[in-house]
Design a protein around this motif. Structure first.
Motif, PDB file in Angstrom:
ATOM      1  N   LYS A 111       0.796  -1.232   0.000  1.00  0.00           N
ATOM      2  CA  LYS A 111       0.000   0.000   0.000  1.00  0.00           C
ATOM      3  C   LYS A 111       0.827   1.281   0.000  1.00  0.00           C
ATOM      4  O   LYS A 111       0.286   2.359  -0.243  1.00  0.00           O
ATOM      5  CB  LYS A 111      -0.930   0.002   1.228  1.00  0.00           C
ATOM      6  CG  LYS A 111      -1.928  -1.161   1.246  1.00  0.00           C
ATOM      7  CD  LYS A 111      -3.015  -0.936   0.215  1.00  0.00           C
ATOM      8  CE  LYS A 111      -3.905  -2.135  -0.025  1.00  0.00           C
ATOM      9  NZ  LYS A 111      -4.435  -2.823   1.108  1.00  0.00           N
ATOM     10  N   GLU A 113       3.971   3.505   2.308  1.00  0.00           N
ATOM     11  CA  GLU A 113       4.065   4.007   3.680  1.00  0.00           C
ATOM     12  C   GLU A 113       3.037   5.092   3.966  1.00  0.00           C
ATOM     13  O   GLU A 113       2.405   5.099   5.025  1.00  0.00           O
ATOM     14  CB  GLU A 113       5.479   4.546   3.936  1.00  0.00           C
ATOM     15  CG  GLU A 113       5.706   5.017   5.352  1.00  0.00           C
ATOM     16  CD  GLU A 113       7.139   5.476   5.618  1.00  0.00           C
ATOM     17  OE1 GLU A 113       7.344   6.185   6.622  1.00  0.00           O
ATOM     18  OE2 GLU A 113       8.040   5.136   4.823  1.00  0.00           O
ATOM     19  N   ALA A 114       2.826   6.001   3.030  1.00  0.00           N
ATOM     20  CA  ALA A 114       1.899   7.118   3.256  1.00  0.00           C
ATOM     21  C   ALA A 114       0.482   6.623   3.518  1.00  0.00           C
ATOM     22  O   ALA A 114      -0.210   7.126   4.421  1.00  0.00           O
ATOM     23  CB  ALA A 114       1.918   8.066   2.062  1.00  0.00           C
ATOM     24  N   ASN A 115       0.040   5.637   2.772  1.00  0.00           N
ATOM     25  CA  ASN A 115      -1.315   5.113   2.936  1.00  0.00           C
ATOM     26  C   ASN A 115      -1.491   4.383   4.262  1.00  0.00           C
ATOM     27  O   ASN A 115      -2.552   4.451   4.888  1.00  0.00           O
ATOM     28  CB  ASN A 115      -1.669   4.157   1.789  1.00  0.00           C
ATOM     29  CG  ASN A 115      -1.968   4.896   0.506  1.00  0.00           C
ATOM     30  OD1 ASN A 115      -2.440   6.030   0.540  1.00  0.00           O
ATOM     31  ND2 ASN A 115      -1.685   4.288  -0.630  1.00  0.00           N
ATOM     32  N   PHE A 117       0.388   4.890   7.120  1.00  0.00           N
ATOM     33  CA  PHE A 117       0.535   5.805   8.255  1.00  0.00           C
ATOM     34  C   PHE A 117      -0.442   6.986   8.217  1.00  0.00           C
ATOM     35  O   PHE A 117      -0.477   7.783   9.149  1.00  0.00           O
ATOM     36  CB  PHE A 117       1.984   6.270   8.386  1.00  0.00           C
ATOM     37  CG  PHE A 117       2.863   5.226   9.006  1.00  0.00           C
ATOM     38  CD1 PHE A 117       3.034   5.167  10.380  1.00  0.00           C
ATOM     39  CD2 PHE A 117       3.486   4.267   8.220  1.00  0.00           C
ATOM     40  CE1 PHE A 117       3.820   4.185  10.960  1.00  0.00           C
ATOM     41  CE2 PHE A 117       4.281   3.274   8.782  1.00  0.00           C
ATOM     42  CZ  PHE A 117       4.438   3.233  10.159  1.00  0.00           C
ATOM     43  N   ASP A 118      -1.255   7.043   7.193  1.00  0.00           N
ATOM     44  CA  ASP A 118      -2.366   7.983   7.191  1.00  0.00           C
ATOM     45  C   ASP A 118      -3.402   7.553   8.227  1.00  0.00           C
ATOM     46  O   ASP A 118      -4.183   8.373   8.721  1.00  0.00           O
ATOM     47  CB  ASP A 118      -3.007   8.015   5.798  1.00  0.00           C
ATOM     48  CG  ASP A 118      -4.200   8.955   5.744  1.00  0.00           C
ATOM     49  OD1 ASP A 118      -4.041  10.127   6.133  1.00  0.00           O
ATOM     50  OD2 ASP A 118      -5.299   8.516   5.337  1.00  0.00           O
ATOM     51  N   LYS A 119      -3.372   6.260   8.579  1.00  0.00           N
ATOM     52  CA  LYS A 119      -4.374   5.683   9.487  1.00  0.00           C
ATOM     53  C   LYS A 119      -3.841   5.449  10.902  1.00  0.00           C
ATOM     54  O   LYS A 119      -4.565   5.001  11.779  1.00  0.00           O
ATOM     55  CB  LYS A 119      -4.890   4.367   8.897  1.00  0.00           C
ATOM     56  CG  LYS A 119      -5.596   4.535   7.556  1.00  0.00           C
ATOM     57  CD  LYS A 119      -5.930   3.197   6.935  1.00  0.00           C
ATOM     58  CE  LYS A 119      -6.680   3.395   5.626  1.00  0.00           C
ATOM     59  NZ  LYS A 119      -5.835   4.056   4.601  1.00  0.00           N
ATOM     60  N   GLY A 121      -0.181   6.496  13.801  1.00  0.00           N
ATOM     61  CA  GLY A 121       0.931   7.401  14.049  1.00  0.00           C
ATOM     62  C   GLY A 121       2.295   6.721  14.045  1.00  0.00           C
ATOM     63  O   GLY A 121       2.393   5.494  13.977  1.00  0.00           O
ATOM     64  N   TYR A 122       3.328   7.542  14.122  1.00  0.00           N
ATOM     65  CA  TYR A 122       4.708   7.079  14.281  1.00  0.00           C
ATOM     66  C   TYR A 122       5.135   7.195  15.748  1.00  0.00           C
ATOM     67  O   TYR A 122       6.306   7.043  16.068  1.00  0.00           O
ATOM     68  CB  TYR A 122       5.661   7.945  13.463  1.00  0.00           C
ATOM     69  CG  TYR A 122       5.587   7.804  11.956  1.00  0.00           C
ATOM     70  CD1 TYR A 122       6.359   6.850  11.294  1.00  0.00           C
ATOM     71  CD2 TYR A 122       4.775   8.642  11.195  1.00  0.00           C
ATOM     72  CE1 TYR A 122       6.329   6.747   9.906  1.00  0.00           C
ATOM     73  CE2 TYR A 122       4.740   8.544   9.811  1.00  0.00           C
ATOM     74  CZ  TYR A 122       5.519   7.594   9.173  1.00  0.00           C
ATOM     75  OH  TYR A 122       5.484   7.480   7.799  1.00  0.00           O
ATOM     76  N   LYS A 140      -7.217   7.119  16.023  1.00  0.00           N
ATOM     77  CA  LYS A 140      -6.123   6.419  15.341  1.00  0.00           C
ATOM     78  C   LYS A 140      -5.169   5.770  16.339  1.00  0.00           C
ATOM     79  O   LYS A 140      -4.876   6.352  17.386  1.00  0.00           O
ATOM     80  CB  LYS A 140      -5.327   7.392  14.459  1.00  0.00           C
ATOM     81  CG  LYS A 140      -6.100   7.950  13.279  1.00  0.00           C
ATOM     82  CD  LYS A 140      -5.209   8.874  12.453  1.00  0.00           C
ATOM     83  CE  LYS A 140      -5.962   9.430  11.247  1.00  0.00           C
ATOM     84  NZ  LYS A 140      -5.079  10.305  10.420  1.00  0.00           N
ATOM     85  N   LEU A 210     -11.791   3.070  10.108  1.00  0.00           N
ATOM     86  CA  LEU A 210     -10.434   2.657   9.727  1.00  0.00           C
ATOM     87  C   LEU A 210     -10.418   1.229   9.180  1.00  0.00           C
ATOM     88  O   LEU A 210      -9.558   0.862   8.381  1.00  0.00           O
ATOM     89  CB  LEU A 210      -9.497   2.742  10.937  1.00  0.00           C
ATOM     90  CG  LEU A 210      -9.214   4.148  11.479  1.00  0.00           C
ATOM     91  CD1 LEU A 210      -8.395   4.066  12.752  1.00  0.00           C
ATOM     92  CD2 LEU A 210      -8.494   4.995  10.433  1.00  0.00           C
TER      93      LEU A 210
END
Length: 337
Positions: A111, A113-115, A117-119, A121-122, A140, A210
Protein backbone atom coordinates in the motif's frame (compact mmCIF):
# COMPACT_ATOMS: atom_id res chain seq x y z
CA UNK A 1 59.62 29.07 14.69
CA UNK A 2 57.86 31.66 16.80
CA UNK A 3 57.16 30.90 20.44
CA UNK A 4 53.37 30.92 19.96
CA UNK A 5 53.59 28.61 16.94
CA UNK A 6 55.72 26.21 18.94
CA UNK A 7 53.22 26.23 21.80
CA UNK A 8 50.31 25.56 19.45
CA UNK A 9 52.23 22.74 17.76
CA UNK A 10 53.16 21.20 21.10
CA UNK A 11 49.57 21.54 22.30
CA UNK A 12 48.34 19.88 19.10
CA UNK A 13 50.74 16.98 19.55
CA UNK A 14 49.64 16.59 23.18
CA UNK A 15 45.91 16.57 22.25
CA UNK A 16 46.54 14.10 19.43
CA UNK A 17 48.46 11.91 21.84
CA UNK A 18 45.64 11.96 24.40
CA UNK A 19 43.06 11.17 21.71
CA UNK A 20 45.16 8.29 20.42
CA UNK A 21 45.57 6.93 23.95
CA UNK A 22 41.81 7.19 24.53
CA UNK A 23 41.19 5.37 21.25
CA UNK A 24 43.53 2.56 22.27
CA UNK A 25 41.97 2.31 25.73
CA UNK A 26 38.47 2.32 24.17
CA UNK A 27 39.50 -0.41 21.71
CA UNK A 28 40.83 -2.49 24.57
CA UNK A 29 37.49 -2.23 26.35
CA UNK A 30 35.53 -3.16 23.22
CA UNK A 31 35.87 -6.64 21.73
CA UNK A 32 35.98 -7.16 17.96
CA UNK A 33 32.59 -8.50 16.77
CA UNK A 34 34.39 -10.97 14.51
CA UNK A 35 35.43 -12.80 17.69
CA UNK A 36 31.82 -13.67 18.58
CA UNK A 37 31.49 -17.44 18.91
CA UNK A 38 29.17 -20.05 20.37
CA UNK A 39 31.43 -20.02 23.41
CA UNK A 40 30.72 -16.29 23.82
CA UNK A 41 26.98 -16.89 23.65
CA UNK A 42 27.12 -19.85 26.03
CA UNK A 43 29.02 -17.82 28.60
CA UNK A 44 26.48 -14.98 28.48
CA UNK A 45 23.55 -17.41 28.51
CA UNK A 46 24.78 -19.25 31.60
CA UNK A 47 25.39 -15.98 33.41
CA UNK A 48 21.78 -14.91 32.87
CA UNK A 49 19.96 -18.24 32.96
CA UNK A 50 18.53 -17.78 36.46
CA UNK A 51 16.69 -14.54 35.63
CA UNK A 52 13.70 -16.70 34.71
CA UNK A 53 12.99 -17.07 38.44
CA UNK A 54 12.29 -13.31 38.68
CA UNK A 55 9.87 -13.31 35.75
CA UNK A 56 6.49 -14.82 34.94
CA UNK A 57 5.32 -16.84 31.93
CA UNK A 58 2.37 -15.15 30.19
CA UNK A 59 -0.85 -16.95 31.07
CA UNK A 60 -3.55 -14.48 29.99
CA UNK A 61 -3.55 -16.63 26.85
CA UNK A 62 -3.95 -20.07 28.49
CA UNK A 63 -1.83 -21.97 25.94
CA UNK A 64 1.16 -19.67 26.53
CA UNK A 65 1.10 -20.51 30.22
CA UNK A 66 2.14 -24.09 29.38
CA UNK A 67 5.64 -23.01 28.31
CA UNK A 68 8.63 -24.20 30.37
CA UNK A 69 9.89 -21.16 32.27
CA UNK A 70 13.43 -22.55 32.36
CA UNK A 71 13.79 -22.83 28.57
CA UNK A 72 16.42 -20.43 27.19
CA UNK A 73 18.14 -19.88 23.85
CA UNK A 74 20.55 -17.37 22.30
CA UNK A 75 21.36 -16.97 18.61
CA UNK A 76 23.43 -14.58 16.48
CA UNK A 77 23.78 -14.25 12.70
CA UNK A 78 26.96 -12.32 11.95
CA UNK A 79 27.69 -9.91 9.09
CA UNK A 80 28.66 -12.80 6.81
CA UNK A 81 25.46 -14.72 7.51
CA UNK A 82 27.13 -17.25 9.79
CA UNK A 83 24.87 -18.60 12.56
CA UNK A 84 25.96 -19.08 16.19
CA UNK A 85 23.63 -20.82 18.64
CA UNK A 86 23.50 -21.64 22.34
CA UNK A 87 20.91 -23.17 24.63
CA UNK A 88 17.52 -24.60 23.66
CA UNK A 89 17.77 -23.52 20.04
CA UNK A 90 15.41 -26.26 18.82
CA UNK A 91 12.68 -25.06 21.17
CA UNK A 92 9.76 -23.50 19.29
CA UNK A 93 7.64 -20.66 20.62
CA UNK A 94 5.11 -18.29 19.13
CA UNK A 95 6.07 -14.95 17.60
CA UNK A 96 3.26 -12.97 19.18
CA UNK A 97 4.06 -9.23 18.75
CA UNK A 98 7.27 -9.91 16.78
CA UNK A 99 4.96 -10.77 13.87
CA UNK A 100 3.98 -7.08 13.76
CA UNK A 101 7.19 -6.03 11.99
CA UNK A 102 6.60 -8.62 9.25
CA UNK A 103 2.97 -7.55 8.79
CA UNK A 104 4.11 -3.91 8.59
CA UNK A 105 6.62 -4.77 5.86
CA UNK A 106 3.98 -6.64 3.83
CA UNK A 107 1.40 -3.84 4.22
CA UNK A 108 3.84 -1.06 3.28
CA UNK A 109 5.14 -3.04 0.30
CA UNK A 110 1.54 -3.32 -0.95
CA UNK A 111 0.00 0.00 0.00
CA UNK A 112 2.93 2.36 0.47
CA UNK A 113 4.06 4.01 3.68
CA UNK A 114 1.90 7.12 3.26
CA UNK A 115 -1.31 5.11 2.94
CA UNK A 116 -0.52 2.95 5.97
CA UNK A 117 0.53 5.80 8.25
CA UNK A 118 -2.37 7.98 7.19
CA UNK A 119 -4.37 5.68 9.49
CA UNK A 120 -1.96 5.53 12.44
CA UNK A 121 0.93 7.40 14.05
CA UNK A 122 4.71 7.08 14.28
CA UNK A 123 4.53 7.81 18.01
CA UNK A 124 6.60 6.01 20.60
CA UNK A 125 4.92 3.85 23.24
CA UNK A 126 4.52 4.83 26.87
CA UNK A 127 1.60 2.48 27.51
CA UNK A 128 1.23 -1.32 27.65
CA UNK A 129 0.91 -3.12 24.30
CA UNK A 130 -2.83 -3.76 24.74
CA UNK A 131 -3.75 -0.22 25.79
CA UNK A 132 -6.50 1.54 23.82
CA UNK A 133 -4.38 4.72 23.94
CA UNK A 134 -5.99 7.44 21.83
CA UNK A 135 -8.40 5.24 19.88
CA UNK A 136 -11.34 6.72 21.73
CA UNK A 137 -10.15 10.33 21.20
CA UNK A 138 -8.33 10.84 17.89
CA UNK A 139 -9.56 7.49 16.60
CA UNK A 140 -6.12 6.42 15.34
CA UNK A 141 -3.65 3.95 16.89
CA UNK A 142 -0.41 5.42 18.25
CA UNK A 143 1.82 3.19 16.13
CA UNK A 144 1.87 -0.20 14.35
CA UNK A 145 3.67 -1.91 17.24
CA UNK A 146 0.82 -1.67 19.73
CA UNK A 147 -2.00 -4.18 19.32
CA UNK A 148 -4.48 -1.68 17.89
CA UNK A 149 -2.03 -0.50 15.23
CA UNK A 150 -0.98 -4.05 14.44
CA UNK A 151 -4.59 -5.23 14.02
CA UNK A 152 -5.16 -2.30 11.66
CA UNK A 153 -1.91 -3.03 9.77
CA UNK A 154 -2.94 -6.64 9.11
CA UNK A 155 -6.40 -5.52 7.98
CA UNK A 156 -4.73 -3.34 5.31
CA UNK A 157 -3.05 -6.32 3.62
CA UNK A 158 -5.07 -7.23 0.54
CA UNK A 159 -6.85 -10.53 0.01
CA UNK A 160 -9.92 -12.37 1.26
CA UNK A 161 -10.15 -14.81 4.16
CA UNK A 162 -6.76 -15.93 5.44
CA UNK A 163 -4.84 -14.66 2.41
CA UNK A 164 -3.27 -11.72 4.36
CA UNK A 165 -2.10 -14.13 7.07
CA UNK A 166 -0.60 -16.48 4.48
CA UNK A 167 1.36 -13.54 3.02
CA UNK A 168 2.83 -12.86 6.46
CA UNK A 169 3.61 -16.55 7.00
CA UNK A 170 5.27 -16.81 3.58
CA UNK A 171 7.42 -13.76 4.34
CA UNK A 172 8.55 -15.28 7.65
CA UNK A 173 9.43 -18.51 5.82
CA UNK A 174 11.34 -16.56 3.16
CA UNK A 175 13.34 -14.40 5.60
CA UNK A 176 14.33 -17.41 7.72
CA UNK A 177 14.69 -19.75 4.71
CA UNK A 178 12.64 -22.18 6.78
CA UNK A 179 9.64 -23.60 4.90
CA UNK A 180 8.59 -25.75 7.88
CA UNK A 181 7.47 -22.73 9.91
CA UNK A 182 3.73 -22.78 10.60
CA UNK A 183 1.30 -21.48 13.20
CA UNK A 184 0.15 -23.25 16.36
CA UNK A 185 -3.53 -24.01 15.99
CA UNK A 186 -3.93 -24.53 19.74
CA UNK A 187 -2.40 -21.11 20.54
CA UNK A 188 -4.52 -19.52 17.80
CA UNK A 189 -7.72 -21.00 19.23
CA UNK A 190 -6.64 -19.91 22.73
CA UNK A 191 -5.96 -16.35 21.53
CA UNK A 192 -9.23 -16.19 19.61
CA UNK A 193 -11.34 -17.40 22.54
CA UNK A 194 -9.76 -14.97 25.04
CA UNK A 195 -9.00 -11.99 22.78
CA UNK A 196 -11.95 -9.84 23.79
CA UNK A 197 -9.82 -6.75 24.37
CA UNK A 198 -8.36 -7.03 20.86
CA UNK A 199 -11.89 -7.58 19.55
CA UNK A 200 -12.91 -4.33 21.26
CA UNK A 201 -10.09 -2.46 19.49
CA UNK A 202 -11.11 -4.01 16.18
CA UNK A 203 -14.70 -2.83 16.47
CA UNK A 204 -13.72 0.60 17.75
CA UNK A 205 -11.54 1.10 14.66
CA UNK A 206 -14.33 -0.31 12.49
CA UNK A 207 -16.68 2.24 14.10
CA UNK A 208 -14.12 4.98 13.32
CA UNK A 209 -14.02 3.95 9.66
CA UNK A 210 -10.43 2.66 9.73
CA UNK A 211 -11.47 -0.97 9.20
CA UNK A 212 -14.19 -2.03 6.77
CA UNK A 213 -13.93 -5.82 6.84
CA UNK A 214 -15.21 -8.53 9.16
CA UNK A 215 -13.66 -10.61 11.93
CA UNK A 216 -11.70 -12.66 9.39
CA UNK A 217 -9.22 -9.79 9.57
CA UNK A 218 -8.93 -10.13 13.33
CA UNK A 219 -8.51 -13.90 12.96
CA UNK A 220 -5.53 -13.23 10.68
CA UNK A 221 -3.96 -11.17 13.45
CA UNK A 222 -4.49 -13.98 15.99
CA UNK A 223 -2.94 -16.44 13.50
CA UNK A 224 0.13 -14.31 12.80
CA UNK A 225 0.77 -14.03 16.55
CA UNK A 226 0.59 -17.85 16.73
CA UNK A 227 3.39 -18.48 14.18
CA UNK A 228 5.98 -20.78 15.79
CA UNK A 229 9.73 -20.42 15.31
CA UNK A 230 13.08 -20.60 17.12
CA UNK A 231 15.67 -18.14 18.46
CA UNK A 232 17.75 -18.81 15.32
CA UNK A 233 14.81 -17.78 13.14
CA UNK A 234 14.55 -14.55 15.15
CA UNK A 235 18.26 -13.84 14.64
CA UNK A 236 17.73 -14.23 10.88
CA UNK A 237 14.81 -11.79 11.00
CA UNK A 238 16.98 -9.33 12.93
CA UNK A 239 19.72 -9.72 10.34
CA UNK A 240 17.25 -9.13 7.48
CA UNK A 241 16.16 -5.70 8.70
CA UNK A 242 19.70 -4.79 9.83
CA UNK A 243 20.91 -5.31 6.26
CA UNK A 244 18.39 -3.44 4.12
CA UNK A 245 16.03 -6.43 3.80
CA UNK A 246 18.72 -8.70 2.36
CA UNK A 247 18.51 -12.28 3.65
CA UNK A 248 21.34 -13.84 5.66
CA UNK A 249 22.38 -15.97 2.64
CA UNK A 250 22.69 -12.87 0.43
CA UNK A 251 19.32 -13.21 -1.36
CA UNK A 252 18.27 -9.64 -2.21
CA UNK A 253 14.76 -10.24 -3.63
CA UNK A 254 13.20 -7.76 -1.20
CA UNK A 255 16.17 -5.41 -0.77
CA UNK A 256 14.80 -2.03 0.27
CA UNK A 257 16.77 0.38 2.44
CA UNK A 258 13.73 2.59 3.13
CA UNK A 259 11.53 -0.27 4.36
CA UNK A 260 14.40 -1.43 6.59
CA UNK A 261 14.76 2.09 8.06
CA UNK A 262 11.03 2.28 8.70
CA UNK A 263 10.89 -1.08 10.47
CA UNK A 264 14.04 -0.43 12.51
CA UNK A 265 12.84 3.01 13.59
CA UNK A 266 9.54 1.54 14.78
CA UNK A 267 11.39 -1.22 16.61
CA UNK A 268 13.61 1.35 18.33
CA UNK A 269 10.83 3.72 19.40
CA UNK A 270 8.06 1.23 20.20
CA UNK A 271 9.32 -2.34 19.86
CA UNK A 272 9.71 -3.06 23.58
CA UNK A 273 6.31 -1.74 24.66
CA UNK A 274 6.40 0.97 27.35
CA UNK A 275 9.98 -0.07 28.21
CA UNK A 276 11.16 1.16 24.78
CA UNK A 277 12.61 4.46 26.01
CA UNK A 278 14.67 2.91 28.78
CA UNK A 279 15.68 0.05 26.48
CA UNK A 280 16.96 2.57 23.91
CA UNK A 281 19.15 4.04 26.65
CA UNK A 282 20.54 0.72 27.90
CA UNK A 283 20.68 -1.42 24.76
CA UNK A 284 20.35 1.17 22.00
CA UNK A 285 19.33 -1.21 19.20
CA UNK A 286 16.15 -1.72 17.14
CA UNK A 287 14.41 -4.66 18.85
CA UNK A 288 10.99 -6.30 18.96
CA UNK A 289 9.72 -8.50 21.74
CA UNK A 290 6.78 -10.85 22.04
CA UNK A 291 4.97 -12.25 25.06
CA UNK A 292 5.91 -15.73 23.86
CA UNK A 293 9.38 -14.97 25.29
CA UNK A 294 11.28 -14.04 22.13
CA UNK A 295 13.15 -10.87 21.19
CA UNK A 296 14.60 -10.12 17.75
CA UNK A 297 17.37 -7.51 17.51
CA UNK A 298 18.87 -5.69 14.51
CA UNK A 299 22.42 -4.35 14.75
CA UNK A 300 22.28 -2.01 11.71
CA UNK A 301 24.66 -3.04 8.96
CA UNK A 302 26.17 -5.75 11.13
CA UNK A 303 24.11 -8.64 12.45
CA UNK A 304 20.93 -10.09 13.88
CA UNK A 305 20.31 -11.40 17.40
CA UNK A 306 17.56 -13.71 18.61
CA UNK A 307 16.83 -14.66 22.21
CA UNK A 308 14.21 -16.78 23.93
CA UNK A 309 13.19 -17.17 27.56
CA UNK A 310 9.44 -17.21 28.32
CA UNK A 311 9.54 -15.70 31.83
CA UNK A 312 8.59 -12.05 31.33
CA UNK A 313 9.13 -8.81 33.25
CA UNK A 314 6.30 -6.44 34.15
CA UNK A 315 6.36 -4.92 30.66
CA UNK A 316 5.89 -8.23 28.84
CA UNK A 317 9.52 -8.57 27.72
CA UNK A 318 11.70 -11.64 28.25
CA UNK A 319 13.71 -10.98 31.42
CA UNK A 320 16.67 -13.31 30.78
CA UNK A 321 16.48 -12.39 27.09
CA UNK A 322 16.91 -8.70 27.86
CA UNK A 323 19.91 -9.34 30.09
CA UNK A 324 21.59 -11.59 27.49
CA UNK A 325 21.18 -8.87 24.86
CA UNK A 326 22.45 -6.22 27.27
CA UNK A 327 25.60 -8.20 28.10
CA UNK A 328 26.37 -8.85 24.42
CA UNK A 329 25.83 -5.16 23.60
CA UNK A 330 28.17 -4.04 26.39
CA UNK A 331 30.85 -6.58 25.55
CA UNK A 332 30.97 -5.65 21.86
CA UNK A 333 29.82 -2.02 22.05
CA UNK A 334 26.90 -2.65 19.71
CA UNK A 335 24.66 0.29 20.67
CA UNK A 336 24.00 2.67 17.79
CA UNK A 337 24.54 5.61 20.15
Amino acid sequence: MKKNSFLFSAKGILIAGVLSLNTVMYAQKTADISTISEKTLSSILEKNRTYYAQGKVADYIPELGKMDAKAIAFSVVDKNGKVFNSGDVQKKFTMQSISKIIALMVAVNEKGEANVFDKMGYFGSDRPFNHFSNLETTGKPLNPMMNAGAILTTSLISGDGEKPFLKILDMVRYITKNSTIDYSKSVYESEKSTGHRNRGMFYLMKNNGLISGNEDQLDNYFKQCSIELTAEDLAKIGYFFANQCVRYDGNSTYKNAEIAKLIESQMLTAGMYEFSGEYSRTVGLPSKSGVGGGITVSVPGKMGIGVFSPALDQHGNSLAGYHMILDLVKQYNLSIF
